[in-house]
Write an enzyme that holds these catalytic residues in place. Structure first.
Site, PDB file in Angstrom:
ATOM      1  N   ASP A 479       0.831  -1.200   0.000  1.00  0.00           N
ATOM      2  CA  ASP A 479       0.000   0.000   0.000  1.00  0.00           C
ATOM      3  C   ASP A 479       0.870   1.256   0.000  1.00  0.00           C
ATOM      4  OD1 ASP A 479      -2.337   1.459   0.148  1.00  0.00           O
ATOM      5  OD2 ASP A 479      -3.079   0.483   1.968  1.00  0.00           O
ATOM      6  N   ASP A 549     -10.645   2.088  -3.300  1.00  0.00           N
ATOM      7  CA  ASP A 549     -11.168   1.868  -1.949  1.00  0.00           C
ATOM      8  C   ASP A 549     -12.691   1.850  -1.964  1.00  0.00           C
ATOM      9  OD1 ASP A 549      -8.969   1.452  -0.453  1.00  0.00           O
ATOM     10  OD2 ASP A 549      -8.767   3.507   0.267  1.00  0.00           O
TER      11      ASP A 549
END
Ligand code: DGJ
Length: 741
Positions: A479, A549
């Site tokens: 990430d 997301d």
């Protein structure tokens, strides 16, 4: 199909199966672009296409060559300040302050194949797929500066990969202020510029605008390719759509600041420049130094945008993505993030994993919160050792239990970041990126590590290696949850600070490269607050990326549809999450959520232990269905049918078709239900016209041509949902199409 060179007049014809790219050396020793588009015959010269007509009010090369007027010519890699006046492809600042260069053709080299670039993600031809690489050398004699323009053709995917390299063979220190990866001058401006723009949680929405005089561009100055703009853009004729028409695609194998710009000049000619963003960039070239640009990917077809996506996608699978995983089916997974965020313990995770196994899933991914003393996002980034209170019996024991269940194990890292509340910061405060005397701006309460430092890369490699080995890790979610501010490296001199953005991303690539080589069986998924670094640079190391997301099914339709223009579905992580959805609060059915997530690398990201037995049964069936058709979902030819960006956004449909055209699965999604509509037909694509098919196992048989041209009747959603407690909004249908044996 090959690169043909006319040695007498130095004409270079790069021919792929369906395209031609032609350029030549002009009278002034520079390279002139002649043609890029549908394939044409090879000829020794194209006099008609290089005819000169003198133009008033335009600088000329020399008094005895009045017809050589740079601003009227199509250039291959344009210089600054010699009468072209459009944005140049590069700029070199010299010790005396001049930025004027005079590169002249020197030689060429033609070789079979394509070597990888050192230190940068790049295309390759490991499978002897007939790639050929042409390198043209040009030299500025005064400076002793050599420029190599590199072209590789991938004939069967109709792709050309380009880059430039500068070598300082002179005696003076030079400074490269900009260096595009590719330039393309097109003779007119009757194109639509198609970009994929958005924001966090709504990435890559398609925007289409007609070119106009001046500059149109997308780019990033965030240190990442960004949620806001994607390096993939297209130029399409106004009548082009998914099914037909002329279109060019451009992408960049790069993950940092980029710029894709099209300049329409006074003659309505268009100049495309693709590369590292010249803003916030410079590179010092001491005598002996070299600078290699990232590679740009160019492709063309006259058969519509769907064909372009397919040919570029096929190129990435064969010539860009890590071959270890490029064609391998990706595991179904359960990820704990949206189920628990950082509030979990070993028992909770084990009950997830046990249930996941029972329902047929194949990998358990432990997301953020497993390390340091991290229970919320204000601490521990950089402390890549286990959060002991959460794993009292030890991390190795926990991960062994996951493996003993028969599941693969995946783990989240955010290597490039540092929390102030961390051991790492106490030990190395100077490893944080920050400008002297300035306060560092936090984002998500975290700061950025100076990836230009080799000791940072070494530290991360060692720390991650320990965990990979201890857990026998199968998968890493890498990430990157913020953009870079106060860009400055305390280890570099004042003069080198504009190198930091590029050096940062080179450090990221170096860490990826070392990990991929040391642990070849670990599958990487890249992520940057969802799809903030969804680019080809990442895809070289991490064959898939977390698309967004936003896991709401309706938002995901748009995001995945937009993304599909530039990237094949196997690059898109797609999960079913809980409702009401965490990002938009919308309630959609489990069926629709799965129907969207099927068209990517499928998984669940919700608390499956809290689902009712009926819902768990549904998850089991969905997982089994996906696994049965996984090859088709992940690697089938992807067709867009109804484009929500072009039709008002209420209806979307797409389809995947097997290579042998014997199987296909199409999906139609409808956001709001409408009253009293006419009969709906779905026009399928990519089938064999002469083959008979059944739909969803029904008894009626249809020829492929019927399904594609006359369409398939789709019954009114209300008839199905009427009388149930299900909303007819946010509905979807799946059509499984099989050739009759
Ligand atoms: C952002 C990612 O996109 C999410 O999936 C999750 O991994 C969080 N970061 C964790 O911090």
């Amino acid at each position: 199909m090959a690169i043909r060179i006319e040695d007498q007049n130095l004409l270079f014809h790069l021919q792929t199966d369906h395209t031609s790219y032609i350029f030549h050396m002009m009278e002034n020793g520079e390279l002139g672009q002649i043609y890029y588009g549908k394939r044409v015959h090879s000829k020794p010269s194209y006099d008609n296409l290089v005819t000169r007509e003198w133009h008033n009010a335009a600088a000329v090369w020399r008094l005895d060559h009045k017809d050589v007027q740079p601003q009227v010519l199509k250039q291959e890699y344009a210089s600054l300040g010699k009468g072209d006046f459009r944005y140049p492809a590069y700029q070199v600042a010299q010790a005396n302050g001049s930025r004027i260069t005079e590169f002249k053709y020197e030689s060429y080299e033609l070789v079979d194949g394509k070597q990888r670039l050192a230190g940068l993600p790049s295309a390759f031809d490991d499978t002897d797929d007939d790639a050929q690489t042409l390198t043209i050398a040009l030299r500025d004699k005064l400076l002793g500066l050599v420029m190599h323009l590199n072209y590789t053709i991938f004939p069967h995917q109709d792709v050309i990969v380009r880059s430039a390299e500068f070598q300082n063979q002179g005696n003076e220190k030079l400074r490269l202020n900009s260096a595009a990866s590719a330039q393309l001058d097109l003779p007119d401006a009757d194109y639509d510029f198609i970009q994929f723009s958005g924001a966090w949680a709504r990435e890559r929405h398609m925007i289409r605008t007609h070119l106009r005089s001046g500059v149109q561009s997308v780019g990033s100055l965030r240190g990442t390719s960004s949620h806001q703009q994607n390096p993939f853009v297209m130029l399409a004729r106004p009548n082009t759509d998914d099914a037909q028409g002329s279109v060019f695609g451009f992408n960049l194998i790069y993950s940092g600041n980029f710029s894709d710009q099209v300049q329409v000049d006074q003659y309505d000619a268009s100049r495309v420049l693709v590369g590292i963003n010249p803003e916030e960039f410079a590179w010092n070239l001491k005598p002996g130094d070299k600078f290699q640009t990232p590679e740009a990917v160019l492709s063309y077809t006259d058969a519509g945008m769907n064909q372009l996506s397919q040919q570029m996608g096929a190129f990435y699978q064969d010539h860009l993505v890590n071959p270890r995983f490029a064609h391998e089916q990706r595991p179904t997974l359960i990820n704990n993030w949206e189920a628990t965020f950082m509030d979990f313990d070993e028992d909770k995770l084990l009950s997830f994993a046990t249930t996941a196994k029972k329902l047929g899933l194949e990998m358990f991914v432990l997301d953020d919160g497993w390390f340091g003393h991290r229970n919320n996002d204000d601490s521990s980034l950089g402390n890549w050792f286990v959060n002991e209170p959460k794993f009292p019996s030890g991390f190795g024991t926990f991960t062994q239990k996951i493996h003993d269940l028969g599941l693969k194990f995946g783990l989240w890292f955010e290597p490039e970041m540092i929390s102030i509340d961390s051991e790492l910061y106490k030990q190395h405060p100077d490893w944080l990126i920050n400008a002297p005397g300035r306060h560092a701006s936090p984002e998500r309460q975290q700061f950025v590590l100076d990836m230009t430092r080799s000791e940072v890369v070494d530290y991360l490699f060692d720390a991650m290696s320990k965990i990979i080995e201890m857990t026998k890790l199968d998968y890493i979610k890498w990430d990157m949850n913020r953009n870079i501010t106060e860009t400055y490296s305390s280890q570099l001199s004042a003069d080198d600070q504009l190198e930091v953005p590029h050096r940062y991303i080179l450090g990221v690539y170096q860490l990826y490269d070392r990990l991929v080589k040391a642990y070849p069986d670990v599958l990487f998924e890249s992520c940057s607050s969802g799809g903030g670094r969804f680019d080809l640079g990442m895809m070289y190391y991490a064959p898939q990326a977390w698309t967004s997301d936003d896991t709401d099914a309706v938002e995901r339709m748009l995001i995945q549809f937009g993304t599909s223009y530039g990237y094949p579905q196997t690059m898109m992580g797609a999960h079913v999450s809980a409702v009401p959805n965490d990002q938009v609060g919308r309630i959609t059915s489990l069926k629709t959520r799965a129907n969207v997530a099927y068209f990517g690398d499928f998984g669940y990201e919700l608390d499956i232990t809290k689902m009712s037995p009926e819902e768990q049964q549904q998850v089991k069936e969905q997982t089994a269905f996906y696994k049965e058709h996984r090859q088709l979902f992940q690697f089938g030819k992807f067709y867009r049918i109804d484009n929500p960006f072009a039709n008002g956004g209420n209806v979307m449909s797409w389809e995947v078709v097997s290579d042998d055209q014997k199987h296909a699965i199409a999906a139609r999604y409808q956001i709001l239900n409408r009253p009293n509509t006419g009969y709906i037909r779905l026009y399928l694509k990519g089938l064999d016209p002469d083959t008979k098919y059944t739909v969803n196992g029904g008894s009626e048989q249809f020829y492929g041509d019927e399904l594609m041209n006359a369409g398939l009747f789709v019954s009114d959603i209300l008839h199905e949902t009427h009388g149930t407690d299900q909303s007819a909004d946010f509905n979807s249908k799946l059509f499984v199409i099989d050739a009759v044996k």
